[in-house]
Design a protein around this motif. Structure first.
Motif, short mmCIF file in Angstrom:
data_model
loop_
_atom_site.label_atom_id
_atom_site.label_comp_id
_atom_site.label_asym_id
_atom_site.label_seq_id
_atom_site.Cartn_x
_atom_site.Cartn_y
_atom_site.Cartn_z
N THR A 122 1.63 3.68 -2.47
CA THR A 122 1.51 4.89 -2.92
C THR A 122 1.16 5.88 -1.76
O THR A 122 0.38 5.85 -1.06
CB THR A 122 0.10 4.84 -3.88
OG1 THR A 122 0.20 4.03 -4.73
CG2 THR A 122 0.27 6.12 -4.46
N ARG B 78 -7.95 -4.34 5.66
CA ARG B 78 -7.07 -3.67 4.82
C ARG B 78 -7.59 -2.27 4.30
O ARG B 78 -7.54 -1.88 3.15
CB ARG B 78 -7.14 -4.61 3.55
CG ARG B 78 -6.59 -6.00 4.05
CD ARG B 78 -6.17 -6.84 2.68
NE ARG B 78 -6.02 -8.22 3.26
CZ ARG B 78 -4.72 -8.64 3.60
NH1 ARG B 78 -3.94 -7.76 3.84
NH2 ARG B 78 -4.80 -10.08 4.22
N TYR C 94 0.92 -1.33 -0.05
CA TYR C 94 -0.18 -0.04 0.22
C TYR C 94 0.93 1.36 0.09
O TYR C 94 0.77 2.21 0.70
CB TYR C 94 -1.05 0.15 1.06
CG TYR C 94 -1.50 -1.33 1.67
CD1 TYR C 94 -2.45 -2.03 0.76
CD2 TYR C 94 -1.58 -1.82 2.89
CE1 TYR C 94 -2.99 -3.18 1.15
CE2 TYR C 94 -2.13 -2.54 3.59
CZ TYR C 94 -2.75 -3.47 2.43
OH TYR C 94 -3.44 -4.66 2.98
N ASP D 208 -10.37 4.30 -6.03
CA ASP D 208 -9.96 4.96 -5.05
C ASP D 208 -8.24 4.32 -4.66
O ASP D 208 -7.41 4.94 -4.15
CB ASP D 208 -10.40 4.70 -3.81
CG ASP D 208 -11.71 5.67 -3.73
OD1 ASP D 208 -11.75 6.31 -4.52
OD2 ASP D 208 -12.67 5.48 -2.99
N PHE D 209 -7.99 2.97 -5.09
CA PHE D 209 -6.68 2.31 -4.99
C PHE D 209 -6.01 3.01 -6.03
O PHE D 209 -6.15 2.82 -7.45
CB PHE D 209 -6.82 0.83 -5.05
CG PHE D 209 -7.76 0.42 -4.00
CD1 PHE D 209 -7.42 0.69 -2.67
CD2 PHE D 209 -8.99 -0.45 -4.18
CE1 PHE D 209 -8.34 0.49 -1.71
CE2 PHE D 209 -9.53 -1.01 -3.22
CZ PHE D 209 -9.48 -0.65 -2.04
N PHE E 291 -12.08 -6.92 -3.20
CA PHE E 291 -12.00 -5.55 -3.81
C PHE E 291 -12.66 -5.57 -5.12
O PHE E 291 -12.41 -4.47 -5.90
CB PHE E 291 -10.80 -4.73 -3.50
CG PHE E 291 -10.61 -4.57 -1.99
CD1 PHE E 291 -10.97 -3.53 -1.17
CD2 PHE E 291 -9.58 -5.48 -1.21
CE1 PHE E 291 -10.88 -3.33 0.28
CE2 PHE E 291 -9.53 -5.42 0.13
CZ PHE E 291 -9.97 -4.34 0.75
N ASP F 239 -1.44 -0.93 -6.07
CA ASP F 239 -2.26 -0.98 -4.76
C ASP F 239 -2.34 -2.62 -5.00
O ASP F 239 -3.26 -2.91 -5.78
CB ASP F 239 -3.10 -0.30 -4.32
CG ASP F 239 -3.67 -0.46 -2.87
OD1 ASP F 239 -3.80 -1.31 -2.67
OD2 ASP F 239 -3.79 0.66 -2.19
N TYR F 240 -2.08 -3.37 -4.03
CA TYR F 240 -2.39 -4.77 -3.62
C TYR F 240 -4.01 -5.04 -3.95
O TYR F 240 -4.22 -6.16 -4.37
CB TYR F 240 -1.83 -5.37 -2.31
CG TYR F 240 -2.44 -6.42 -1.86
CD1 TYR F 240 -2.07 -7.86 -2.35
CD2 TYR F 240 -3.21 -6.28 -0.88
CE1 TYR F 240 -2.94 -8.82 -1.75
CE2 TYR F 240 -4.12 -7.46 -0.10
CZ TYR F 240 -3.82 -8.36 -0.76
OH TYR F 240 -4.48 -9.69 -0.15
N ARG F 241 -4.60 -4.13 -3.21
CA ARG F 241 -6.06 -4.50 -3.01
C ARG F 241 -6.71 -4.56 -4.45
O ARG F 241 -7.92 -5.21 -4.30
CB ARG F 241 -6.73 -3.43 -2.05
CG ARG F 241 -6.16 -3.67 -0.72
CD ARG F 241 -6.65 -2.57 0.26
NE ARG F 241 -5.73 -1.32 -0.03
CZ ARG F 241 -5.66 -0.22 0.58
NH1 ARG F 241 -6.59 -0.32 1.70
NH2 ARG F 241 -5.12 0.83 0.18
N ARG F 242 -6.07 -3.79 -5.60
CA ARG F 242 -7.13 -4.08 -6.76
C ARG F 242 -7.02 -5.49 -7.01
O ARG F 242 -7.53 -5.83 -8.06
CB ARG F 242 -6.07 -3.14 -7.78
CG ARG F 242 -6.42 -1.64 -7.76
CD ARG F 242 -5.66 -1.10 -9.07
NE ARG F 242 -6.00 0.40 -8.96
CZ ARG F 242 -6.88 0.77 -9.86
NH1 ARG F 242 -7.59 -0.21 -10.50
NH2 ARG F 242 -7.23 2.23 -9.67
N PRO G 71 -13.48 1.22 -6.18
CA PRO G 71 -12.20 0.61 -6.81
C PRO G 71 -11.05 1.50 -7.32
O PRO G 71 -10.02 1.15 -6.89
CB PRO G 71 -12.79 -0.52 -7.70
CG PRO G 71 -13.98 -0.89 -7.55
CD PRO G 71 -14.67 0.55 -7.00
N ILE H 201 -12.87 4.15 1.75
CA ILE H 201 -12.74 3.56 0.54
C ILE H 201 -14.29 3.36 -0.21
O ILE H 201 -15.00 2.59 0.46
CB ILE H 201 -12.17 2.39 0.56
CG1 ILE H 201 -10.73 2.43 1.15
CG2 ILE H 201 -12.10 1.55 -0.92
CD1 ILE H 201 -10.02 1.07 1.70
#
Length: 330
Positions: A29, A209, A27, A221-222, A234, A226-229, A219, A216
């Motif tokens: 960025t 997370r 995370y 917003d990442f 997510f 970003d790993y969460r993508r 999507p 958030i």
């Protein structure tokens, strides 16, 4: 600072620790090394003692960051790191290694990067199904005798593995993901075995997370990296379904006059004195906001309402991608 004990006879640590991964990886960025170091120092000023890192964060750069940040402050810290996840060139694939020879090499690398001659707690990050847990714990017990580590931990281990490990050497802490949207340890026997054996439980990602903060909303917003993508929860319809659950929690938080993140942390803290959450952040104002959760009391009326919104299994999507999921609960 409120304190909690890791296990029945284990060391005392701050009731909230600090997960440091996001300062260096996944995370990153907007990460600012100066702000990360300031956050670490502010955590110590406010009484946080448990700092959590791993050799695979970066890889290696997070341990190096802590090593630079803690010069002259080592005595204030209960320092935890992890070994055993081996990264490949493909960022979505991981290997695991629990061989004794690997452990002996890994600890020396971590100690060097962290600029210390011992770790307070050393976790096996993921269980290696190809190496009997007895062999891995035996090697870690050798490190205890050598003075390189003080306590042994396991991460994302099954209840049966925890039992076998405890028979070789006392386990101080088990770390697993645990939050309103990840309640697996309640169902898979891990919390039960920790309580029965007097082992501390360290809850990572207690804010889902970042999703349980309510900040958030889309999507997009990442950041692109970003790993969460790439995390199932997510993506696509899962994102919207989970957002609807978070908004229900936010309504309760608003009615109580607290932030959703604080309500989510207060819930984890209320699950037992043996549980120590380690929310991650790389900014001082979020650190301070998280620590305020220690002053929140959830009533016997509020707890079941919150839990009814996020019962076991309600979150849409798996915790990780398929490759990472296969390394859990061995």
């Amino acid at each position: 600072m409120k304190m909690r004990r890791l296990g029945q006879d284990g060391p005392q640590v701050s009731a909230l620790g600090l997960g440091c991964m996001g300062m260096s990886d996944f995370y990153t960025t907007g990460a600012d090394e100066r702000e990360s170091i300031a956050t670490l120092h502010r955590a110590l000023e406010l009484g946080v003692t448990l700092l959590d890192t791993a050799d695979m964060y970066g890889p290696y750069t997070n341990e190096e960051l802590l090593g630079r940040s803690l010069k002259g402050k080592r005595a204030q810290v209960f320092l935890a790191s992890k070994f055993g996840i081996v990264r490949s060139e493909d960022p979505h694939k991981r290997g695991v290694n629990g061989h004794p020879d690997y452990i002996r090499t890994a600890i020396d690398g971590s100690l060097q990067r962290l600029s210390t001659d011992y770790l307070d707690l050393y976790y096996q990050h993921r269980i290696d199904p190809d190496v009997p847990i007895e062999e891995t714990i035996g090697a870690l017990a050798d490190l205890v005798r050598a003075g390189k580590i003080k306590h042994i931990g396991l991460s994302e281990a099954s209840a049966a593995t925890i039992e076998r490990a405890q028979a070789v050497h006392p386990i101080t802490a088990v770390q697993s993901e645990y939050s309103l949207w990840t309640r697996d340890p309640e169902q898979n026997g891990v919390l039960e075995v920790c309580r029965r054996l007097g082992i501390g439980f360290v809850a990572y990602s207690p804010l889902g997370r970042g999703f349980l903060t309510g900040a958030i909303r889309r999507p997009n917003d990442f950041a692109e990296d970003d790993y969460r993508r790439f995390s199932p929860r997510f993506q696509g319809d899962n994102f919207q379904k989970n957002l609807e659950l978070v908004d229900k929690v936010k309504q309760i938080a608003d009615s109580k006059g607290v932030a959703p993140s604080q309500l989510a942390l207060a819930w984890v803290l209320a699950q037992g004195e043996e549980i120590v959450p380690i929310p991650g952040t790389k900014q001082r104002h979020y650190l301070e906001k998280n620590l305020d959760a220690l002053e929140i009391t959830l009533t016997t009326e509020e707890l079941p309402v919150i839990e009814s919104i996020f019962p076991y299994g309600i979150a849409a999507g798996q915790r990780y991608n398929e490759d990472s999921m296969r390394h859990l609960n061995h």
